[in-house]
Design an enzyme around this catalytic site. Sequence first.
Site, short mmCIF file in Angstrom:
data_model
loop_
_atom_site.label_atom_id
_atom_site.label_comp_id
_atom_site.label_asym_id
_atom_site.label_seq_id
_atom_site.Cartn_x
_atom_site.Cartn_y
_atom_site.Cartn_z
N ASN A 1 0.85 -1.23 0.07
CA ASN A 1 0.10 0.32 -0.09
C ASN A 1 0.95 1.24 0.04
OD1 ASN A 1 -1.79 2.17 0.46
ND2 ASN A 1 -2.45 1.28 2.47
N LYS B 1 0.07 4.18 -0.29
CA LYS B 1 -0.67 5.48 0.29
C LYS B 1 -0.53 6.67 -0.45
CE LYS B 1 0.19 3.25 4.82
NZ LYS B 1 0.08 3.22 6.17
N HIS C 1 -9.15 1.06 5.23
CA HIS C 1 -7.98 1.33 5.80
C HIS C 1 -8.30 2.36 7.03
CE1 HIS C 1 -3.92 2.55 6.62
NE2 HIS C 1 -3.57 1.28 5.85
N GLU D 1 -6.74 4.51 7.99
CA GLU D 1 -6.40 6.07 7.80
C GLU D 1 -7.72 6.61 7.24
OE1 GLU D 1 -2.79 5.12 5.67
OE2 GLU D 1 -1.73 5.04 7.53
N GLU E 1 -4.79 -4.92 10.62
CA GLU E 1 -3.90 -3.79 10.83
C GLU E 1 -4.18 -2.92 12.30
OE1 GLU E 1 -1.89 -2.82 6.85
OE2 GLU E 1 -3.85 -1.39 6.97
N GLY F 1 2.67 2.66 10.78
CA GLY F 1 3.70 3.60 10.58
C GLY F 1 4.53 4.00 11.69
N SER G 1 3.99 -1.89 10.25
CA SER G 1 5.43 -2.01 10.43
C SER G 1 5.97 -3.61 10.11
CB SER G 1 5.83 -1.65 11.89
OG SER G 1 5.30 -0.19 12.21
P1 13P Z 1 3.36 0.54 7.63
O1 13P Z 1 3.81 -0.68 6.78
O2 13P Z 1 3.85 1.78 7.01
O3 13P Z 1 3.27 0.35 9.17
O4 13P Z 1 1.76 0.71 7.21
C1 13P Z 1 1.10 -0.38 7.11
C2 13P Z 1 -0.28 -0.21 6.42
O5 13P Z 1 -1.11 0.93 6.81
C3 13P Z 1 -0.59 -1.06 5.15
O6 13P Z 1 -1.94 -0.61 4.90
#
Ligand code: 13P
Length: 249
Positions: free
Chosen positions: A9, A11, A96, A98, A166, A172, A212
């Site tokens: 992803n 983002k 997601h 976010e 997740e 992140g 992560s």
């Molecule tokens: P990170 O791998 O940067 O922690 O993000 C995970 C994520 O949100 C994948 O959708």
Amino acid sequence: PRKFCVGGNWKCNGTVEEIKKIVNTLNAAADVPGEDVVEVVIGPPFVYIPLVKSILRPDFAIAGQNCWVKKGGAFTGEISAEMFKDLAIPWVILGHSERRALCGESNEFVADKVVYALSQGLKVMACVGETLQQRESGQTNDVVAAQTKAIADKVKDWKNVVIAYEPVWAIGTGKVATPAQAQEVHAALRSWLEKNVSSDVASKTRILYGGSVTAANCVEIGSQPDVDGFLVGGAALKPEFVDIIKAAN
Ligand code: 13P
């Protein structure tokens, strides 16, 4: 047997130059396991999808990172499931954390998106996960079950659904769930599916871990019995994504 699946992803990241670079790295990776072993799905920002599609190796698939909840029309700034179909983009990531946290997407809204995307023939990575506060107050399995229930209440056919667990506190942050923590939630989610949907769906639905994930931690997490792959954020923009794909071996 559930085929391992690794999603990247991206983002809201990248420039044409950076994207060409990471795609070139993926394309040059000669010794990744074959499509019979691992399904690799790359999620670029919408505007870069045609570029990525034109240069990405054909054994890796492409996903959108979101799409509108129903048929396209007067919804300024949105992208419809029909558009992905039109471009032969097979996958979409939905719900997601976010988007749940920053764009106010509720469990029901996410479930409606999943239903509509499936109705258009898309494959869906549906994301679930608890916040740190929810984990610390012992609500993890309830939160994940409620997010999954909203989807299960509306989805009839699970064959094109992948769940991505997740934990929000791991996204992140560099604070990856331990293999035991990931396995515990994945197993609880699978047993929820078994009790509330069917044993067939429980045994066939892939549950990916995200938060992560790196080349350094992916092998141990990926070897947990109920972890069927990863959804990778930050590390998906780096050459180490190739090593994460190889964790499928
Ligand atoms: P990170 O791998 O940067 O922690 O993000 C995970 C994520 O949100 C994948 O959708």
